[in-house]
Each structure stands twice: as structure tokens, then as C-alpha cells.
Design a protein around this motif. Structure first.
Motif, mmCIF file in Angstrom:
data_model
loop_
_atom_site.group_PDB
_atom_site.id
_atom_site.type_symbol
_atom_site.label_atom_id
_atom_site.label_comp_id
_atom_site.label_asym_id
_atom_site.label_seq_id
_atom_site.Cartn_x
_atom_site.Cartn_y
_atom_site.Cartn_z
ATOM 1 N N ASN A 25 0.835 -1.206 0.000
ATOM 2 C CA ASN A 25 0.000 0.000 0.000
ATOM 3 C C ASN A 25 0.867 1.253 0.000
ATOM 4 O OD1 ASN A 25 -2.364 -1.495 0.011
ATOM 5 N ND2 ASN A 25 -2.606 -1.393 2.220
ATOM 6 N N ALA A 26 1.928 1.256 0.801
ATOM 7 C CA ALA A 26 2.827 2.414 0.850
ATOM 8 C C ALA A 26 3.509 2.645 -0.495
ATOM 9 C CB ALA A 26 3.877 2.217 1.945
ATOM 10 N N VAL A 27 4.055 1.586 -1.077
ATOM 11 C CA VAL A 27 4.770 1.710 -2.350
ATOM 12 C C VAL A 27 3.823 2.121 -3.476
ATOM 13 C CG1 VAL A 27 6.048 0.416 -4.115
ATOM 14 C CG2 VAL A 27 6.623 0.134 -1.691
ATOM 15 N N GLU A 28 2.657 1.515 -3.542
ATOM 16 C CA GLU A 28 1.701 1.856 -4.598
ATOM 17 C C GLU A 28 1.244 3.302 -4.495
ATOM 18 O OE1 GLU A 28 -1.515 -0.978 -4.733
ATOM 19 O OE2 GLU A 28 -0.116 -2.646 -4.956
ATOM 20 N N HIS A 29 0.973 3.759 -3.280
ATOM 21 C CA HIS A 29 0.525 5.146 -3.112
ATOM 22 C C HIS A 29 1.653 6.116 -3.474
ATOM 23 C CE1 HIS A 29 -2.362 8.086 -1.630
ATOM 24 N NE2 HIS A 29 -1.291 8.773 -1.225
ATOM 25 N N ALA A 30 2.875 5.816 -3.023
ATOM 26 C CA ALA A 30 4.012 6.679 -3.356
ATOM 27 C C ALA A 30 4.241 6.730 -4.861
ATOM 28 C CB ALA A 30 5.271 6.196 -2.645
ATOM 29 N N SER A 31 4.067 5.605 -5.539
ATOM 30 C CA SER A 31 4.316 5.576 -6.984
ATOM 31 C C SER A 31 3.305 6.399 -7.766
ATOM 32 C CB SER A 31 4.337 4.136 -7.508
ATOM 33 O OG SER A 31 3.041 3.573 -7.491
ATOM 34 N N SER A 32 2.174 6.715 -7.145
ATOM 35 C CA SER A 32 1.186 7.551 -7.850
ATOM 36 C C SER A 32 1.526 9.036 -7.753
ATOM 37 C CB SER A 32 -0.222 7.292 -7.294
ATOM 38 O OG SER A 32 -0.348 7.802 -5.977
ATOM 39 N N THR A 33 2.476 9.400 -6.869
ATOM 40 C CA THR A 33 2.819 10.814 -6.706
ATOM 41 C C THR A 33 4.297 11.130 -6.909
ATOM 42 O OG1 THR A 33 3.088 10.556 -4.309
ATOM 43 C CG2 THR A 33 0.905 11.206 -5.095
ATOM 44 N N PHE A 40 13.136 0.179 -1.677
ATOM 45 C CA PHE A 40 12.569 0.520 -0.368
ATOM 46 C C PHE A 40 13.275 -0.285 0.714
ATOM 47 C CE2 PHE A 40 10.149 -3.257 -1.334
ATOM 48 C CZ PHE A 40 9.965 -3.874 -0.106
ATOM 49 N N GLU A 41 13.205 0.215 1.942
ATOM 50 C CA GLU A 41 13.675 -0.539 3.101
ATOM 51 C C GLU A 41 12.675 -0.359 4.226
ATOM 52 O OE1 GLU A 41 17.017 1.231 5.570
ATOM 53 O OE2 GLU A 41 17.174 2.506 3.790
ATOM 54 N N VAL A 42 12.371 -1.439 4.913
ATOM 55 C CA VAL A 42 11.464 -1.394 6.056
ATOM 56 C C VAL A 42 12.286 -0.983 7.268
ATOM 57 C CG1 VAL A 42 9.936 -2.741 7.542
ATOM 58 C CG2 VAL A 42 9.966 -3.162 5.074
ATOM 59 N N VAL A 43 11.867 0.097 7.942
ATOM 60 C CA VAL A 43 12.631 0.576 9.097
ATOM 61 C C VAL A 43 11.896 0.390 10.409
ATOM 62 C CG1 VAL A 43 14.033 2.188 7.760
ATOM 63 C CG2 VAL A 43 11.876 2.962 8.713
ATOM 64 N N GLU A 44 10.589 0.166 10.354
ATOM 65 C CA GLU A 44 9.838 -0.013 11.592
ATOM 66 C C GLU A 44 8.530 -0.734 11.287
ATOM 67 O OE1 GLU A 44 8.824 2.806 15.398
ATOM 68 O OE2 GLU A 44 8.539 3.681 13.410
ATOM 69 N N THR A 45 8.152 -1.623 12.174
ATOM 70 C CA THR A 45 6.881 -2.320 12.056
ATOM 71 C C THR A 45 6.168 -2.232 13.397
ATOM 72 O OG1 THR A 45 7.879 -3.893 10.527
ATOM 73 C CG2 THR A 45 5.766 -4.504 11.484
#
Length: 68
Positions: A25-33, A40-45
Motif C-alpha cells: 500500500n505504501a509503495v503503490e501510493h508513493a508511486s502515484s505521486t 525501499f527498506e522497512v525501518v519499523e513495524t
């Protein structure tokens, strides 16, 4: 081989389904803008708990993109 210069942004993706879904969801939303997403790297969950179960996933990701 050409040299690249990257910029990183940090965003939080969310999902009620899974960590992977929150990342997508994060990557798809970022790719639209943002143009030129590269990695990407995951830094916190983290997440929320409801009725003794995981109710919501939140994943902080840093996304790198190529500068023009």
C-alpha cells in the motif's frame, strides 16, 4: 555505467491484512505521486491490538527514487 543520485522519503503504509499488504500500500501510493521509485527498506513495524488479535499493521518504509 552512469552514476545515479537518489533521494529518500519516509512514509507509513497501513493494512488490516498483513505487513506485506501495508508495504505494498505504501509503495503503490508513493508511486502515484513520485516518479522514479527504485527501492525501499522497512525501518519499523508496529500495529494495534483489538480483542486479543492484531487489528491493524503499520509499516514505516524509506523509499528511494532517482533524481532527474
Amino acid at each position: 555505467m552512469p552514476h545515479h543520485t537518489y533521494k529518500k522519503i519516509e512514509i507509513v503504509g497501513t493494512s488490516t491484512v498483513s505487513i506485506e499488504d501495508a508495504i505494498n500500500n505504501a509503495v503503490e501510493h508513493a508511486s502515484s505521486t513520485v516518479r522514479g521509485l527504485s527501492w525501499f527498506e522497512v525501518v519499523e513495524t508496529r500495529g494495534t491490538i483489538g480483542e486479543g488479535k492484531v487489528a491493524h499493521w503499520q509499516v514505516t518504509v524509506k523509499i528511494g527514487f532517482t533524481l532527474d
